[in-house]
Design a protein around this motif. Sequence first.
Motif, PDB file in Angstrom:
ATOM      1  N   GLY A  93       9.630  -8.954  81.532  1.00 28.10           N
ATOM      2  CA  GLY A  93       9.255  -9.886  80.465  1.00 28.10           C
ATOM      3  C   GLY A  93       9.112  -9.159  79.148  1.00 28.10           C
ATOM      4  N   PHE A  94       8.765  -9.875  78.135  1.00 33.29           N
ATOM      5  CA  PHE A  94       8.595  -9.313  76.794  1.00 33.29           C
ATOM      6  C   PHE A  94       7.294  -8.536  76.739  1.00 33.29           C
ATOM      7  N   PRO A  95       7.205  -7.419  76.144  1.00 32.77           N
ATOM      8  CA  PRO A  95       8.171  -6.591  75.438  1.00 32.77           C
ATOM      9  C   PRO A  95       8.547  -5.348  76.242  1.00 32.77           C
ATOM     10  N   THR A  96       8.863  -5.500  77.493  1.00 35.27           N
ATOM     11  CA  THR A  96       9.104  -4.350  78.366  1.00 35.27           C
ATOM     12  C   THR A  96      10.592  -4.149  78.660  1.00 35.27           C
ATOM     13  N   SER A  97      10.871  -3.244  79.606  1.00 38.97           N
ATOM     14  CA  SER A  97      12.241  -2.971  80.032  1.00 38.97           C
ATOM     15  C   SER A  97      12.222  -2.691  81.529  1.00 38.97           C
ATOM     16  N   SER A  98      13.392  -2.400  82.092  1.00 41.38           N
ATOM     17  CA  SER A  98      13.472  -2.090  83.524  1.00 41.38           C
ATOM     18  C   SER A  98      12.681  -0.837  83.879  1.00 41.38           C
ATOM     19  N   HIS A  99      12.317  -0.056  82.875  1.00 41.37           N
ATOM     20  CA  HIS A  99      11.515   1.148  83.108  1.00 41.37           C
ATOM     21  C   HIS A  99      10.191   0.810  83.790  1.00 41.37           C
ATOM     22  N   MET A 100       9.688  -0.396  83.579  1.00 43.55           N
ATOM     23  CA  MET A 100       8.408  -0.775  84.185  1.00 43.55           C
ATOM     24  C   MET A 100       8.494  -0.816  85.712  1.00 43.55           C
ATOM     25  N   PHE A 101       9.716  -0.884  86.272  1.00 39.70           N
ATOM     26  CA  PHE A 101       9.902  -0.935  87.714  1.00 39.70           C
ATOM     27  C   PHE A 101      10.228   0.424  88.321  1.00 39.70           C
ATOM     28  N   ARG A 102      10.082   1.500  87.558  1.00 42.29           N
ATOM     29  CA  ARG A 102      10.497   2.828  88.007  1.00 42.29           C
ATOM     30  C   ARG A 102       9.835   3.263  89.308  1.00 42.29           C
ATOM     31  N   ASN A 103       8.618   2.804  89.592  1.00 43.78           N
ATOM     32  CA  ASN A 103       7.938   3.164  90.842  1.00 43.78           C
ATOM     33  C   ASN A 103       8.184   2.132  91.943  1.00 43.78           C
ATOM     34  N   LEU A 104       8.408   0.888  91.571  1.00 43.54           N
ATOM     35  CA  LEU A 104       8.646  -0.172  92.542  1.00 43.54           C
ATOM     36  C   LEU A 104      10.032  -0.069  93.172  1.00 43.54           C
ATOM     37  N   ILE A 105      11.041   0.282  92.391  1.00 41.24           N
ATOM     38  CA  ILE A 105      12.421   0.341  92.898  1.00 41.24           C
ATOM     39  C   ILE A 105      12.532   1.266  94.115  1.00 41.24           C
ATOM     40  N   PRO A 106      12.050   2.510  94.061  1.00 42.49           N
ATOM     41  CA  PRO A 106      12.170   3.372  95.244  1.00 42.49           C
ATOM     42  C   PRO A 106      11.379   2.847  96.448  1.00 42.49           C
ATOM     43  N   ALA A 107      10.286   2.154  96.196  1.00 38.95           N
ATOM     44  CA  ALA A 107       9.484   1.612  97.297  1.00 38.95           C
ATOM     45  C   ALA A 107      10.213   0.490  98.034  1.00 38.95           C
ATOM     46  N   LEU A 108      11.091  -0.239  97.338  1.00 34.57           N
ATOM     47  CA  LEU A 108      11.834  -1.342  97.949  1.00 34.57           C
ATOM     48  C   LEU A 108      13.215  -0.927  98.454  1.00 34.57           C
ATOM     49  N   ALA A 109      13.746   0.169  97.940  1.00 37.80           N
ATOM     50  CA  ALA A 109      15.141   0.540  98.169  1.00 37.80           C
ATOM     51  C   ALA A 109      15.482   0.902  99.609  1.00 37.80           C
ATOM     52  N   ASP A 110      14.508   1.168 100.444  1.00 35.72           N
ATOM     53  CA  ASP A 110      14.832   1.483 101.842  1.00 35.72           C
ATOM     54  C   ASP A 110      15.179   0.226 102.638  1.00 35.72           C
ATOM     55  N   ARG A 111      14.764  -0.956 102.145  1.00 40.84           N
ATOM     56  CA  ARG A 111      15.024  -2.214 102.854  1.00 40.84           C
ATOM     57  C   ARG A 111      15.883  -3.193 102.063  1.00 40.84           C
ATOM     58  N   TYR A 112      15.983  -3.000 100.747  1.00 44.04           N
ATOM     59  CA  TYR A 112      16.658  -3.964  99.887  1.00 44.04           C
ATOM     60  C   TYR A 112      17.617  -3.278  98.919  1.00 44.04           C
ATOM     61  N   HIS A 113      18.584  -4.051  98.444  1.00 42.42           N
ATOM     62  CA  HIS A 113      19.440  -3.643  97.335  1.00 42.42           C
ATOM     63  C   HIS A 113      18.717  -4.148  96.088  1.00 42.42           C
ATOM     64  N   VAL A 114      18.286  -3.255  95.234  1.00 42.19           N
ATOM     65  CA  VAL A 114      17.444  -3.600  94.089  1.00 42.19           C
ATOM     66  C   VAL A 114      18.224  -3.394  92.796  1.00 42.19           C
ATOM     67  N   VAL A 115      18.193  -4.407  91.925  1.00 38.84           N
ATOM     68  CA  VAL A 115      18.849  -4.332  90.624  1.00 38.84           C
ATOM     69  C   VAL A 115      17.835  -4.739  89.562  1.00 38.84           C
ATOM     70  N   ALA A 116      17.680  -3.903  88.543  1.00 37.28           N
ATOM     71  CA  ALA A 116      16.739  -4.178  87.456  1.00 37.28           C
ATOM     72  C   ALA A 116      17.450  -3.965  86.120  1.00 37.28           C
ATOM     73  N   PRO A 117      17.902  -5.053  85.480  1.00 32.62           N
ATOM     74  CA  PRO A 117      18.607  -4.910  84.203  1.00 32.62           C
ATOM     75  C   PRO A 117      17.650  -4.854  83.013  1.00 32.62           C
TER      76      PRO A 117
END
Length: 78
Positions: free
Chosen positions: A32-56
């Motif tokens: 959401g505003f005013p952030t970027s995909s950087h806010m998911f930098r810790n969440l992406i690796p936590a989900l990546a073992d079970r899911y295909h994760v895309v954060a634009p």
Amino acid sequence: MISYKHAAVDRNRIFYREAGPETAPTILLLHGFPTSSHMFRNLIPALADRYHVVAPDLPGFAFPMHPAVNSFATHLRT
């Protein structure tokens, strides 16, 4: 492992982060505003073992090229 990529969308270069197997169910992380995909930098690796994760990064945020204001078509219904 997170991959850092770009996609061409309507003459705009969009940056996105991607991780996980492409054959797994996909999770699209939208910020959401005013952030970027950087806010998911810790969440992406936590989900990546079970899911295909895309954060634009949406146009106008963080890494994408900032499009001209008049480059977006608007459709208003009255």
